[in-house]
Design a protein around this motif. Structure first.
Motif, PDB file in Angstrom:
ATOM      1  N   THR A 163       5.670  12.045 -25.859  1.00 51.42           N
ATOM      2  CA  THR A 163       7.046  12.061 -25.358  1.00 51.42           C
ATOM      3  C   THR A 163       7.063  12.495 -23.889  1.00 51.42           C
ATOM      4  N   TYR A 221       2.789   5.436 -26.832  1.00 48.39           N
ATOM      5  CA  TYR A 221       3.735   5.710 -25.754  1.00 48.39           C
ATOM      6  C   TYR A 221       4.271   4.407 -25.189  1.00 48.39           C
ATOM      7  N   VAL A 229       6.657   6.025 -20.295  1.00 48.48           N
ATOM      8  CA  VAL A 229       5.956   7.275 -20.603  1.00 48.48           C
ATOM      9  C   VAL A 229       4.468   7.125 -20.297  1.00 48.48           C
TER      10      VAL A 229
END
Length: 452
Positions: free
Chosen positions: A154, A202, A206
């Motif tokens: 994240t 991801y 990101v």
């Protein structure tokens, strides 16, 4: 459509061990075999890609051989796995792909964490540094870096990496990097925690930020290795960091890393190659913020001065000064905020000293020592440079006074670069060691700490 298998040797071993249609089971056994390495999360998809040319780290290959040895009830050597020799590991080769950069990073982190790197490396390869500069500058950008793995990454995870990089940077500036313990701890964290993130899940956005954050960490570890005098390890890490910065699409940080390579080359006396690296960084940075340009031109100036190119060095210093004058209006990236007027003055002091313009060099002393309190190592480096410049200019009394100040400033700092500056001062003063004052200073410098 599934891609064709390219590693027939590995496929044959899986078939013989009963894993031909049980890739997930093999991955589970592999994770168990590697439990002392941290939390591995390999799965059937990992096996799929290994069969199709992706090469895992040498520690993963060792666990693969161990897993297959137990299953086949015979010894399986790593060389039987079909992944080829790990020639590029430790050779500072610029990885051709993002996957190659990730795998190489994991391998060199693991080696450093386990102290598997050569204890006395010293082998900086200018040719490979220049090849890395060309590849970084002219290779096509990566179209995609997103990935589907087991661990979700994240934006918050990525931000924590930037905070960690800041922490290690502060430690480095205050105490130096001569002790291998700090670098081993950092490498162990990267191998155990950051490598799984790179192999995780991801998005494109990101992923780019993750590459940038990991490039920052890897670049910091490179600089710490350089400060410790472990030059091959430093070059390996900065080369991988350069490739990750390319994947992130961050040309400014890539230029900064290339300038670090140039700085290392200057330190080792490869002045002409250092100048090429610095100019490649300036060219690649293009229309960069003024603060970034100031740092890059200052690096070029030191390379030219070491080569004896007076005009080139003075022009670069002038460009750096003009850029720094403009820097307040357009702040640069956070990583360049360290480069202050004191750092530029230190570069000018060194350049003019190398050009034997000692009187002009010493004009920069007040600015070179106007450093922020956290720049402990830089203060020691600049103080040593002031002492050496006075000694070379023939002012022994001033050199001794600054030598005594150096012994105070350098107390508790472990840095091969500081030690080199001390040796330069000792070498310059030694012909006059019959002087009581000189002999006293030489004795005080001899008690300074050394990098482990």
């Amino acid at each position: 459509m599934a891609r064709p298998v390219t590693n027939a040797a590995f496929e044959g071993l899986l078939l013989a061990a009963g894993y031909a249609n049980a890739h997930a089971a093999f991955a589970r056994q592999l994770n168990h075999a590697g439990r002392d390495q941290g939390t591995w999360r390999y799965d059937a998809a990992s096996v799929y890609w290994w069969l199709r040319g992706r090469r895992p780290g040498e520690h993963v290959q060792a666990a693969m051989a161990e897993t297959l040895t137990r299953k086949l009830d015979r010894s399986v050597a790593v060389t039987e796995l079909g992944f080829g020799a790990l020639d590029s590991v430790g050779a500072s080769v610029y990885p051709a792909s993002v996957d190659g950069a990730i795998d190489t990073a994991e391998q060199i982190w693991t080696r450093l964490a386990k102290h598997l790197h050569p204890q006395v490396s010293g082998a900086f390869d200018s040719g490979k540094a220049l090849n890395a500069a060309l590849s970084w500058r002219y290779d096509l950008p990566d179209e995609a870096v997103s990935r589907n793995g087991r661990q979700q990454v994240t934006p918050t995870d990525v931000q924590s990496l930037y905070a960690l990089a800041d922490h290690f940077t502060d430690l480095d500036r205050r105490h130096g990097s001569g002790s291998p313990h700090t670098r081993a701890v950092m490498a162990d964290f990267l191998a155990r925690q950051v490598a799984p993130m790179l192999h995780g899940t991801y998005t494109e956005a990101v992923g780019r930020d993750l590459m940038r954050a990991v490039a920052t960490l890897c670049g910091q570890l490179a600089f710490m290795s350089y400060d410790a005098g472990d030059h091959a390890t430093a070059q390996q890490h900065v080369t991988v960091a350069l490739r990750l910065a390319k994947a992130a699409g961050d040309r400014l940080y890539g230029a900064h890393l290339l300038a670090n390579l140039a700085t290392q080359a200057v330190h080792l006396g490869h002045s002409r190659d250092a100048a090429r690296l610095a100019e490649a960084a300036i060219d690649g940075a293009r229309r960069a913020p003024a603060a970034v340009l100031a740092r890059l031109h200052a690096t070029a100036a030191t390379a030219y001065a070491q080569s004896g190119e007076r005009r080139g060095s003075q022009l670069a210093l002038a460009r750096a000064e003009r850029a720094l004058d403009r820097a307040g209006a357009v702040p640069g990236p956070g990583w360049v905020t360290y480069f202050s007027r004191a750092h530029l003055a230190g570069a000018a002091l060194r350049c003019l000293g190398d050009l034997q313009l000692y009187s002009q060099a010493l004009d920069h002393v007040p600015d070179a020592l106007a450093l922020a309190s956290e720049n402990t190592r830089t203060r020691a480096l600049h103080t040593a440079l002031v002492a050496v410049t006075h000694a070379r200019a023939g002012d022994t009394d001033a050199a001794c006074n600054w030598g005594r100040t150096l012994a105070q400033h350098a107390s508790g700092i472990q840095s091969a670069r500081v030690q080199q500056r001390v040796r330069e001062l000792v070498t310059t003063l030694s012909p006059q060691q019959t002087s009581h004052e000189v002999n006293e200073v030489l004795r005080s410098l001899a008690t300074m700490p050394r990098a482990a």
